[in-house]
Scaffold this motif. Sequence first.
Motif, PDB file in Angstrom:
ATOM      1  N   SER A  56      53.610  18.620   4.356  1.00 22.20           N
ATOM      2  CA  SER A  56      53.736  17.890   3.102  1.00 22.20           C
ATOM      3  C   SER A  56      54.831  18.149   2.625  1.00 22.20           C
ATOM      4  O   SER A  56      55.706  19.219   2.549  1.00 22.20           O
ATOM      5  CB  SER A  56      52.492  18.238   2.191  1.00 22.20           C
ATOM      6  OG  SER A  56      52.746  19.014   1.180  1.00 22.20           O
ATOM      7  N   GLU A  60      53.232  18.768  -5.676  1.00 25.68           N
ATOM      8  CA  GLU A  60      51.741  19.257  -5.631  1.00 25.68           C
ATOM      9  C   GLU A  60      50.994  17.911  -5.370  1.00 25.68           C
ATOM     10  O   GLU A  60      49.888  18.218  -4.683  1.00 25.68           O
ATOM     11  CB  GLU A  60      51.471  19.777  -7.109  1.00 25.68           C
ATOM     12  CG  GLU A  60      49.981  20.098  -7.075  1.00 25.68           C
ATOM     13  CD  GLU A  60      49.921  20.984  -8.306  1.00 25.68           C
ATOM     14  OE1 GLU A  60      48.790  20.349  -9.269  1.00 25.68           O
ATOM     15  OE2 GLU A  60      50.311  22.051  -8.779  1.00 25.68           O
ATOM     16  N   SER A  63      50.577  17.816  -1.600  1.00 24.89           N
ATOM     17  CA  SER A  63      50.063  18.961  -0.777  1.00 24.89           C
ATOM     18  C   SER A  63      48.374  18.690  -1.274  1.00 24.89           C
ATOM     19  O   SER A  63      47.706  18.886  -0.425  1.00 24.89           O
ATOM     20  CB  SER A  63      50.396  20.444  -0.956  1.00 24.89           C
ATOM     21  OG  SER A  63      50.603  20.580  -2.479  1.00 24.89           O
ATOM     22  N   ASP A  64      48.106  18.255  -2.547  1.00 25.26           N
ATOM     23  CA  ASP A  64      46.756  18.199  -3.012  1.00 25.26           C
ATOM     24  C   ASP A  64      46.184  16.970  -2.294  1.00 25.26           C
ATOM     25  O   ASP A  64      45.269  17.029  -1.703  1.00 25.26           O
ATOM     26  CB  ASP A  64      46.626  17.720  -4.489  1.00 25.26           C
ATOM     27  CG  ASP A  64      47.028  18.913  -5.081  1.00 25.26           C
ATOM     28  OD1 ASP A  64      46.667  20.209  -4.940  1.00 25.26           O
ATOM     29  OD2 ASP A  64      46.855  18.804  -6.603  1.00 25.26           O
ATOM     30  N   GLU A  67      45.382  18.110   1.517  1.00 30.70           N
ATOM     31  CA  GLU A  67      44.157  19.045   1.516  1.00 30.70           C
ATOM     32  C   GLU A  67      43.059  18.175   1.343  1.00 30.70           C
ATOM     33  O   GLU A  67      41.844  18.614   1.836  1.00 30.70           O
ATOM     34  CB  GLU A  67      44.222  20.184   0.273  1.00 30.70           C
ATOM     35  CG  GLU A  67      45.445  21.032   0.795  1.00 30.70           C
ATOM     36  CD  GLU A  67      45.651  21.999  -0.342  1.00 30.70           C
ATOM     37  OE1 GLU A  67      44.838  22.263  -1.456  1.00 30.70           O
ATOM     38  OE2 GLU A  67      46.512  22.752  -0.384  1.00 30.70           O
ATOM     39  N   THR A  70      42.502  16.747   5.243  1.00 28.84           N
ATOM     40  CA  THR A  70      42.105  17.342   6.488  1.00 28.84           C
ATOM     41  C   THR A  70      42.351  18.796   6.109  1.00 28.84           C
ATOM     42  O   THR A  70      42.794  19.185   4.853  1.00 28.84           O
ATOM     43  CB  THR A  70      43.561  17.128   7.340  1.00 28.84           C
ATOM     44  OG1 THR A  70      43.046  18.050   8.627  1.00 28.84           O
ATOM     45  CG2 THR A  70      44.670  17.356   6.927  1.00 28.84           C
ATOM     46  N   ASP A  71      41.715  19.513   6.566  1.00 27.96           N
ATOM     47  CA  ASP A  71      41.507  21.156   6.351  1.00 27.96           C
ATOM     48  C   ASP A  71      42.378  21.825   7.189  1.00 27.96           C
ATOM     49  O   ASP A  71      42.356  23.064   7.487  1.00 27.96           O
ATOM     50  CB  ASP A  71      39.810  21.640   6.530  1.00 27.96           C
ATOM     51  CG  ASP A  71      39.528  21.577   7.825  1.00 27.96           C
ATOM     52  OD1 ASP A  71      39.995  20.975   8.655  1.00 27.96           O
ATOM     53  OD2 ASP A  71      38.175  21.786   7.964  1.00 27.96           O
ATOM     54  N   PRO A  73      45.670  23.678   8.624  1.00 31.75           N
ATOM     55  CA  PRO A  73      46.739  24.326   7.947  1.00 31.75           C
ATOM     56  C   PRO A  73      47.773  23.558   8.167  1.00 31.75           C
ATOM     57  O   PRO A  73      48.237  22.751   8.970  1.00 31.75           O
ATOM     58  CB  PRO A  73      46.855  25.711   8.849  1.00 31.75           C
ATOM     59  CG  PRO A  73      45.612  25.890   9.587  1.00 31.75           C
ATOM     60  CD  PRO A  73      44.980  24.213   9.724  1.00 31.75           C
ATOM     61  N   TYR A  74      48.762  23.671   6.976  1.00 34.10           N
ATOM     62  CA  TYR A  74      50.080  22.954   6.975  1.00 34.10           C
ATOM     63  C   TYR A  74      51.211  23.569   6.509  1.00 34.10           C
ATOM     64  O   TYR A  74      51.012  24.555   5.816  1.00 34.10           O
ATOM     65  CB  TYR A  74      49.647  21.740   6.147  1.00 34.10           C
ATOM     66  CG  TYR A  74      49.606  21.797   4.680  1.00 34.10           C
ATOM     67  CD1 TYR A  74      50.470  21.761   4.006  1.00 34.10           C
ATOM     68  CD2 TYR A  74      48.148  22.114   4.393  1.00 34.10           C
ATOM     69  CE1 TYR A  74      50.242  22.057   2.292  1.00 34.10           C
ATOM     70  CE2 TYR A  74      47.910  22.381   3.063  1.00 34.10           C
ATOM     71  CZ  TYR A  74      48.951  22.379   2.011  1.00 34.10           C
ATOM     72  OH  TYR A  74      48.828  22.528   0.626  1.00 34.10           O
ATOM     73  N   ARG A  76      54.649  23.231   3.915  1.00 39.89           N
ATOM     74  CA  ARG A  76      55.370  22.389   2.776  1.00 39.89           C
ATOM     75  C   ARG A  76      56.809  22.467   3.181  1.00 39.89           C
ATOM     76  O   ARG A  76      57.294  23.468   3.376  1.00 39.89           O
ATOM     77  CB  ARG A  76      55.009  23.039   1.534  1.00 39.89           C
ATOM     78  CG  ARG A  76      53.545  22.975   1.137  1.00 39.89           C
ATOM     79  CD  ARG A  76      53.076  23.528  -0.276  1.00 39.89           C
ATOM     80  NE  ARG A  76      53.673  22.818  -1.346  1.00 39.89           N
ATOM     81  CZ  ARG A  76      53.655  23.435  -2.388  1.00 39.89           C
ATOM     82  NH1 ARG A  76      53.766  24.574  -2.604  1.00 39.89           N
ATOM     83  NH2 ARG A  76      54.360  22.458  -3.408  1.00 39.89           N
TER      84      ARG A  76
END
Length: 194
Positions: A56, A60, A63-64, A67, A70-71, A73-74, A76
Motif C-alpha cells: 500500500s 493511512e 493502508s486502512d 487492511e 485482506t489480512d 501482511p503487507y 507500505r
Amino acid sequence: MTKTLYLMRHGQTLFNELHKIQGVCDSPLTQKGIDDAKKVGTYFKQNNVNFDHAYSSTQERASDTLELVTDLPYQRVKGLKEWNFGLFEGESEKLNPKFDPKIGSLGDFFVQYGGEGADQVQQRMVKTLTNIMQQPDNENVFVVSHGGAIYLFLKNWIPLEEIVKHVELHNCSVLKFTFSDDVFNYEKTINVTE
C-alpha cells in the motif's frame, strides 16, 4: 512468466465526501469507505482471488483500505503515494485547474505551488510498480494506491481515449493488469461498490 496485479483505489475518505483536494494530506475513511472496502474483500473471497504479496501507499487511507480487504501482511511503499498538489492540499476541489484534454492531465500546474508534475508522478508509479512486479516471488499481487496516481500509471499503458471510454476509477475500484517482460497490460476494472 505472466504475473497479475490488482491495483485498487482507496475507499472514500472525509475529504472525498467534502470535495477537498487530497494528495499528500490525509483524512480518515468514511463509513461508506469502510463498507465498500469490505465488499471488495468479499468479492475476492467469493471469486477465489488469492494474493501472494500486498503493498500500500504510506498514506493511512490506503493502508486502512488494504487492511479491510485482506489480512495478508503487507509493505507500505512511498512510491505508491498520491500526487502532491502543493498549496492546493486540503482546499476545495473547485480551485482545481481545468483538465487539459490534449495532454490528458493537469501537467505541471502544481509544480509552481510546491507540488509534483504529472510526468513525475507517472514515472514514480511506473518505476515502483515495475519493481514490485519484478520480485521473483510476486505472482499475484494486491496494491492499494490513489486515484490521481493510478490514473497517471494507467495512462502510461493505454491511450487516453480508451481510459475515457472504458475506465471508471471510483473509490474502491480495482484495476486488473497482467505483467510480462516489464509491460503492464490492462485487463479490466472491477467495480463492486457502485
